[in-house]
Design a protein around this motif. Structure first.
Motif, PDB file in Angstrom:
ATOM      1  N   UNK A 199       0.851  -1.271   0.074  1.00  0.00           N
ATOM      2  CA  UNK A 199       0.077  -0.029  -0.048  1.00  0.00           C
ATOM      3  C   UNK A 199       0.872   1.122   0.034  1.00  0.00           C
ATOM      4  N   UNK A 200       0.307   2.103  -0.627  1.00  0.00           N
ATOM      5  CA  UNK A 200       1.084   3.670  -0.879  1.00  0.00           C
ATOM      6  C   UNK A 200       1.591   4.122   0.652  1.00  0.00           C
ATOM      7  N   UNK A 201       0.817   3.766   1.745  1.00  0.00           N
ATOM      8  CA  UNK A 201       0.703   4.426   3.015  1.00  0.00           C
ATOM      9  C   UNK A 201       2.373   3.536   3.636  1.00  0.00           C
ATOM     10  N   UNK A 202       2.730   2.660   2.906  1.00  0.00           N
ATOM     11  CA  UNK A 202       3.867   1.743   3.460  1.00  0.00           C
ATOM     12  C   UNK A 202       5.063   2.202   2.772  1.00  0.00           C
ATOM     13  N   UNK A 203       4.979   2.976   1.810  1.00  0.00           N
ATOM     14  CA  UNK A 203       6.337   2.971   0.818  1.00  0.00           C
ATOM     15  C   UNK A 203       7.277   3.637   1.595  1.00  0.00           C
ATOM     16  N   UNK A 204       7.268   4.442   2.465  1.00  0.00           N
ATOM     17  CA  UNK A 204       8.260   5.037   3.182  1.00  0.00           C
ATOM     18  C   UNK A 204       8.957   4.080   3.899  1.00  0.00           C
ATOM     19  N   UNK A 205       8.352   3.205   4.862  1.00  0.00           N
ATOM     20  CA  UNK A 205       9.177   2.140   5.405  1.00  0.00           C
ATOM     21  C   UNK A 205       9.591   1.134   4.814  1.00  0.00           C
ATOM     22  N   UNK A 206       8.975   0.956   3.575  1.00  0.00           N
ATOM     23  CA  UNK A 206       9.431  -0.291   2.922  1.00  0.00           C
ATOM     24  C   UNK A 206      10.688   0.404   2.061  1.00  0.00           C
ATOM     25  N   UNK A 207      11.023   1.450   1.778  1.00  0.00           N
ATOM     26  CA  UNK A 207      12.036   2.023   1.154  1.00  0.00           C
ATOM     27  C   UNK A 207      13.204   1.996   2.181  1.00  0.00           C
ATOM     28  N   UNK A 212      -4.661  13.028   0.035  1.00  0.00           N
ATOM     29  CA  UNK A 212      -5.577  11.939   0.479  1.00  0.00           C
ATOM     30  C   UNK A 212      -6.137  11.183  -0.759  1.00  0.00           C
ATOM     31  N   UNK A 213      -6.492   9.926  -0.644  1.00  0.00           N
ATOM     32  CA  UNK A 213      -7.225   9.316  -1.644  1.00  0.00           C
ATOM     33  C   UNK A 213      -8.711   9.723  -1.900  1.00  0.00           C
ATOM     34  N   UNK A 214      -9.202   9.861  -2.735  1.00  0.00           N
ATOM     35  CA  UNK A 214      -8.790   9.479  -4.320  1.00  0.00           C
ATOM     36  C   UNK A 214      -7.847  10.580  -4.679  1.00  0.00           C
ATOM     37  N   UNK A 215      -6.539   9.833  -5.251  1.00  0.00           N
ATOM     38  CA  UNK A 215      -5.606  10.733  -5.773  1.00  0.00           C
ATOM     39  C   UNK A 215      -6.146  11.125  -7.323  1.00  0.00           C
ATOM     40  N   UNK A 216      -5.663  12.383  -7.634  1.00  0.00           N
ATOM     41  CA  UNK A 216      -6.110  12.875  -9.078  1.00  0.00           C
ATOM     42  C   UNK A 216      -4.745  12.335  -9.957  1.00  0.00           C
ATOM     43  N   UNK A 219       3.340   9.632  -7.492  1.00  0.00           N
ATOM     44  CA  UNK A 219       3.301   8.334  -6.649  1.00  0.00           C
ATOM     45  C   UNK A 219       3.809   7.127  -7.461  1.00  0.00           C
ATOM     46  N   UNK A 220       3.352   6.876  -8.570  1.00  0.00           N
ATOM     47  CA  UNK A 220       4.001   5.635  -9.523  1.00  0.00           C
ATOM     48  C   UNK A 220       5.558   5.796  -9.749  1.00  0.00           C
ATOM     49  N   UNK A 221       6.171   7.223 -10.054  1.00  0.00           N
ATOM     50  CA  UNK A 221       7.364   7.352 -10.085  1.00  0.00           C
ATOM     51  C   UNK A 221       8.028   6.879  -8.924  1.00  0.00           C
ATOM     52  N   UNK A 222       7.755   7.243  -7.706  1.00  0.00           N
ATOM     53  CA  UNK A 222       7.962   6.551  -6.330  1.00  0.00           C
ATOM     54  C   UNK A 222       8.318   5.080  -6.239  1.00  0.00           C
ATOM     55  N   UNK A 223       7.118   4.531  -6.732  1.00  0.00           N
ATOM     56  CA  UNK A 223       7.001   3.141  -6.698  1.00  0.00           C
ATOM     57  C   UNK A 223       8.004   2.479  -7.716  1.00  0.00           C
TER      58      UNK A 223
END
Length: 145
Positions: free
Chosen positions: A65-73, A113-117, A124-128
């Motif tokens: 989930x997007x909310x966990x990206x920071x910790x995952x990285x 906040x979701x929903x994202x435009x 967000x996809x570039x970060x992912x």
């Protein structure tokens, strides 16, 4: 038919930099000269790497989930060898890693906040997917729209 502003912005983002892991001998020598001239810890060296070379980092799995990206990285994308052993590639990888975290911090600070435009989804996809754009500079003008 006229293109929308979002389509124009998306079309502007073309990264022509060479992947840092695919350098020729002459490019490696040039990077080494810049490192000797300014020092590997200098902002000029970091800016040189960012301007001239890209690094596509490891992808975050789509099931995270997007909310966990920071910790995952933080858990999964660190350079573990001592800094004194870092190569030019390691410095570029670290710079890209820091940019990903900075983007996530900026997103949190702006209260997305979701929903994202669509614009937010692209960032967000570039970060992912690890795309190495400096979202605080001209390389990603849509950040400021």
């Amino acid at each position: 038919m006229e293109t929308s502003n979002k389509e124009k912005l998306s079309a502007q983002i073309v990264d022509t930099r060479k992947e840092i892991t695919e350098l020729t001998e002459s490019e490696l020598k040039e990077v080494e000269e810049i490192a000797k001239q300014y020092g590997r810890d200098s902002w000029k060296y970091s800016a040189y790497l960012k301007k001239n070379f890209k690094h596509i980092g490891e992808e975050i799995p789509e099931n995270i989930p997007f909310s966990e990206y920071h910790d995952y990285i933080l858990r999964n994308f660190r350079i573990t060898k001592p800094m004194k052993e870092w190569t030019d590639i390691d410095y570029k990888v670290n710079n890209s890693w820091q940019k990903r975290l900075l983007v996530l911090f900026s997103i949190k600070e702006h209260g997305w906040k979701e929903p994202f435009d669509d614009r937010q989804k692209r960032i967000i996809e570039r970060v992912r997917n690890g795309t190495d754009y400096d979202i605080l500079a001209d390389e990603c003008p849509e950040w400021f729209q």
